[in-house]
Design a protein around this motif. Structure first.
Motif, PDB file in Angstrom:
ATOM      1  N   GLU A 139      14.225  21.382  21.145  1.00 52.95           N
ATOM      2  CA  GLU A 139      14.671  21.153  22.523  1.00 52.95           C
ATOM      3  C   GLU A 139      16.076  21.713  22.730  1.00 52.95           C
ATOM      4  N   ILE A 140      16.948  21.497  21.756  1.00 53.74           N
ATOM      5  CA  ILE A 140      18.320  22.014  21.856  1.00 53.74           C
ATOM      6  C   ILE A 140      18.314  23.540  21.864  1.00 53.74           C
ATOM      7  N   VAL A 141      17.522  24.143  20.984  1.00 54.34           N
ATOM      8  CA  VAL A 141      17.431  25.607  20.925  1.00 54.34           C
ATOM      9  C   VAL A 141      16.919  26.154  22.253  1.00 54.34           C
ATOM     10  N   GLN A 142      15.916  25.513  22.829  1.00 56.09           N
ATOM     11  CA  GLN A 142      15.377  25.982  24.109  1.00 56.09           C
ATOM     12  C   GLN A 142      16.404  25.813  25.230  1.00 56.09           C
ATOM     13  N   ALA A 152      15.124  27.890  37.342  1.00 59.81           N
ATOM     14  CA  ALA A 152      14.641  29.138  36.737  1.00 59.81           C
ATOM     15  C   ALA A 152      15.746  29.808  35.921  1.00 59.81           C
ATOM     16  N   ASN A 153      16.949  29.812  36.457  1.00 56.55           N
ATOM     17  CA  ASN A 153      18.067  30.439  35.744  1.00 56.55           C
ATOM     18  C   ASN A 153      18.393  29.665  34.461  1.00 56.55           C
ATOM     19  N   GLY A 154      18.273  28.358  34.513  1.00 52.92           N
ATOM     20  CA  GLY A 154      18.478  27.551  33.313  1.00 52.92           C
ATOM     21  C   GLY A 154      17.463  27.882  32.237  1.00 52.92           C
ATOM     22  N   ARG A 155      16.209  28.055  32.630  1.00 55.18           N
ATOM     23  CA  ARG A 155      15.171  28.417  31.663  1.00 55.18           C
ATOM     24  C   ARG A 155      15.382  29.826  31.127  1.00 55.18           C
ATOM     25  N   LEU A 156      15.886  30.696  31.967  1.00 52.35           N
ATOM     26  CA  LEU A 156      16.076  32.094  31.593  1.00 52.35           C
ATOM     27  C   LEU A 156      17.312  32.295  30.719  1.00 52.35           C
ATOM     28  N   VAL A 157      18.434  31.703  31.116  1.00 53.78           N
ATOM     29  CA  VAL A 157      19.713  31.985  30.479  1.00 53.78           C
ATOM     30  C   VAL A 157      20.223  30.815  29.633  1.00 53.78           C
ATOM     31  N   GLY A 158      19.920  29.589  30.037  1.00 53.07           N
ATOM     32  CA  GLY A 158      20.336  28.440  29.249  1.00 53.07           C
ATOM     33  C   GLY A 158      21.076  27.389  30.044  1.00 53.07           C
ATOM     34  N   PHE A 159      21.516  26.381  29.319  1.00 53.23           N
ATOM     35  CA  PHE A 159      22.122  25.183  29.892  1.00 53.23           C
ATOM     36  C   PHE A 159      23.340  25.470  30.756  1.00 53.23           C
ATOM     37  N   GLU A 160      24.258  26.299  30.296  1.00 54.84           N
ATOM     38  CA  GLU A 160      25.493  26.532  31.034  1.00 54.84           C
ATOM     39  C   GLU A 160      25.210  27.082  32.439  1.00 54.84           C
ATOM     40  N   GLU A 201      23.875  24.121  34.526  1.00 53.79           N
ATOM     41  CA  GLU A 201      24.950  23.200  34.902  1.00 53.79           C
ATOM     42  C   GLU A 201      25.797  23.780  36.032  1.00 53.79           C
ATOM     43  N   LYS A 202      26.154  25.041  35.910  1.00 53.85           N
ATOM     44  CA  LYS A 202      26.969  25.702  36.929  1.00 53.85           C
ATOM     45  C   LYS A 202      26.246  25.720  38.284  1.00 53.85           C
ATOM     46  N   ALA A 203      24.951  26.015  38.254  1.00 54.44           N
ATOM     47  CA  ALA A 203      24.179  26.080  39.498  1.00 54.44           C
ATOM     48  C   ALA A 203      24.027  24.702  40.133  1.00 54.44           C
ATOM     49  N   VAL A 204      23.798  23.680  39.330  1.00 52.83           N
ATOM     50  CA  VAL A 204      23.662  22.317  39.871  1.00 52.83           C
ATOM     51  C   VAL A 204      24.991  21.878  40.483  1.00 52.83           C
ATOM     52  N   ASN A 205      26.091  22.196  39.831  1.00 53.95           N
ATOM     53  CA  ASN A 205      27.409  21.879  40.373  1.00 53.95           C
ATOM     54  C   ASN A 205      27.617  22.584  41.718  1.00 53.95           C
ATOM     55  N   TYR A 206      27.218  23.849  41.777  1.00 51.84           N
ATOM     56  CA  TYR A 206      27.331  24.616  43.022  1.00 51.84           C
ATOM     57  C   TYR A 206      26.539  23.943  44.155  1.00 51.84           C
ATOM     58  N   ILE A 207      25.339  23.500  43.858  1.00 52.40           N
ATOM     59  CA  ILE A 207      24.490  22.845  44.862  1.00 52.40           C
ATOM     60  C   ILE A 207      25.143  21.550  45.336  1.00 52.40           C
ATOM     61  N   ALA A 208      25.667  20.758  44.388  1.00 53.25           N
ATOM     62  CA  ALA A 208      26.318  19.493  44.748  1.00 53.25           C
ATOM     63  C   ALA A 208      27.517  19.725  45.661  1.00 53.25           C
ATOM     64  N   LEU A 209      28.280  20.786  45.406  1.00 53.58           N
ATOM     65  CA  LEU A 209      29.469  21.071  46.207  1.00 53.58           C
ATOM     66  C   LEU A 209      29.145  21.757  47.535  1.00 53.58           C
ATOM     67  N   THR A 210      28.139  22.628  47.529  1.00 54.78           N
ATOM     68  CA  THR A 210      27.829  23.428  48.712  1.00 54.78           C
ATOM     69  C   THR A 210      26.963  22.682  49.724  1.00 54.78           C
ATOM     70  N   TYR A 211      26.104  21.814  49.237  1.00 54.90           N
ATOM     71  CA  TYR A 211      25.175  21.091  50.119  1.00 54.90           C
ATOM     72  C   TYR A 211      25.307  19.576  49.913  1.00 54.90           C
ATOM     73  N   PRO A 212      26.517  19.011  50.039  1.00 59.51           N
ATOM     74  CA  PRO A 212      26.720  17.604  49.684  1.00 59.51           C
ATOM     75  C   PRO A 212      25.936  16.608  50.537  1.00 59.51           C
ATOM     76  N   ASN A 213      25.595  16.961  51.758  1.00 60.69           N
ATOM     77  CA  ASN A 213      24.892  16.025  52.635  1.00 60.69           C
ATOM     78  C   ASN A 213      23.378  16.198  52.633  1.00 60.69           C
ATOM     79  N   ILE A 224      23.662  14.285  28.977  1.00 56.89           N
ATOM     80  CA  ILE A 224      22.651  14.198  27.919  1.00 56.89           C
ATOM     81  C   ILE A 224      22.222  15.599  27.484  1.00 56.89           C
ATOM     82  N   MET A 225      22.009  16.467  28.456  1.00 57.00           N
ATOM     83  CA  MET A 225      21.565  17.826  28.154  1.00 57.00           C
ATOM     84  C   MET A 225      22.638  18.656  27.465  1.00 57.00           C
ATOM     85  N   ALA A 226      23.895  18.293  27.644  1.00 56.67           N
ATOM     86  CA  ALA A 226      25.001  19.073  27.090  1.00 56.67           C
ATOM     87  C   ALA A 226      25.039  19.028  25.569  1.00 56.67           C
ATOM     88  N   LYS A 227      24.380  18.051  24.977  1.00 53.87           N
ATOM     89  CA  LYS A 227      24.404  17.878  23.517  1.00 53.87           C
ATOM     90  C   LYS A 227      23.884  19.136  22.835  1.00 53.87           C
TER      91      LYS A 227
END
Length: 195
Positions: free
Chosen positions: A180-183, A37-45, A48-60, A77-80
């Motif tokens: 797609e890039i603009v969105q 939801a935050n990605g749709r609201l604010v954008g890619f960055e 990415e930050k939230a997905v990284n947080y999930i990977a680090l906080t809930y690794p198992n 791919i999405m970073a383009k």
């Protein structure tokens, strides 16, 4: 609420439930929902930050493992951010921006637009209403074959002599990959400056 593009409300409620269910296996599920939801609201960055947080906080957890996979395969791919040339595109759209304060006008506009495009038999055109950010929503015509064709199509709708309900709103022509890039990156102004 996510399906209805109420992304700010989804983020707010997800934060509440993450706190409420801290330590419970459902918490990372709310983190994934919040990230999307935050990605749709604010954008890619933000995504990415939230997905990284999930990977680090809930690794198992299942969500943490999926987040790690997304970081490795999808995020690059999405970073383009580079826009492609309109000369290389095959699919183009006409975007009509609406301020979110104009939401009441969107439904009537889409009805007029759908009637107008139903008279065009040589393209398979469709419309969509797409959330852009907290202040703008796009009404989009999909299915055109060139940037000149999409601009010309919008101009014809604007000047339609037989249709008393002219489609007379500011618009932008954009290729589907650039849309797609603009969105994803919320960088419409950068796209417009590049044209």
């Amino acid at each position: 609420q996510f399906g209805n593009e109420q992304y700010a409300e989804v983020v707010q409620k997800a934060e509440k439930y993450i706190t409420q269910f801290e330590g419970d296996p459902i918490a990372p599920k709310f983190e994934i929902l919040k990230a999307s939801a935050n990605g749709r609201l604010v954008g890619f960055e933000a995504y990415e930050k939230a997905v990284n947080y999930i990977a680090l906080t809930y690794p198992n957890s299942e969500e943490g493992k999926k987040a790690k996979e997304i970081l490795e395969t999808v995020i690059p791919i999405m970073a383009k951010k580079e826009f492609i040339s309109n000369e290389t595109g095959n699919h183009f759209n006409v975007m009509y921006p609406f301020a979110n304060a104009e939401k009441s006008q969107i439904e009537e506009f889409v009805k007029k637009l759908d009637i107008a495009i139903s008279e065009v038999s040589y393209f398979k055109l469709s419309t969509s209403v797409d959330f852009y950010d907290g202040i703008t929503t796009f009404v989009v015509v999909h299915g055109l074959k060139s940037v000149q064709g999409s601009t010309g199509f919008a101009e014809i709708l604007k000047e339609n002599k037989k249709n008393k309900d002219k489609i007379d709103r500011p618009f932008y022509s954009i290729s589907s990959p650039n849309y797609e890039i603009v969105q994803r990156h919320k960088n419409l102004n950068q796209y417009l400056e590049s044209q």
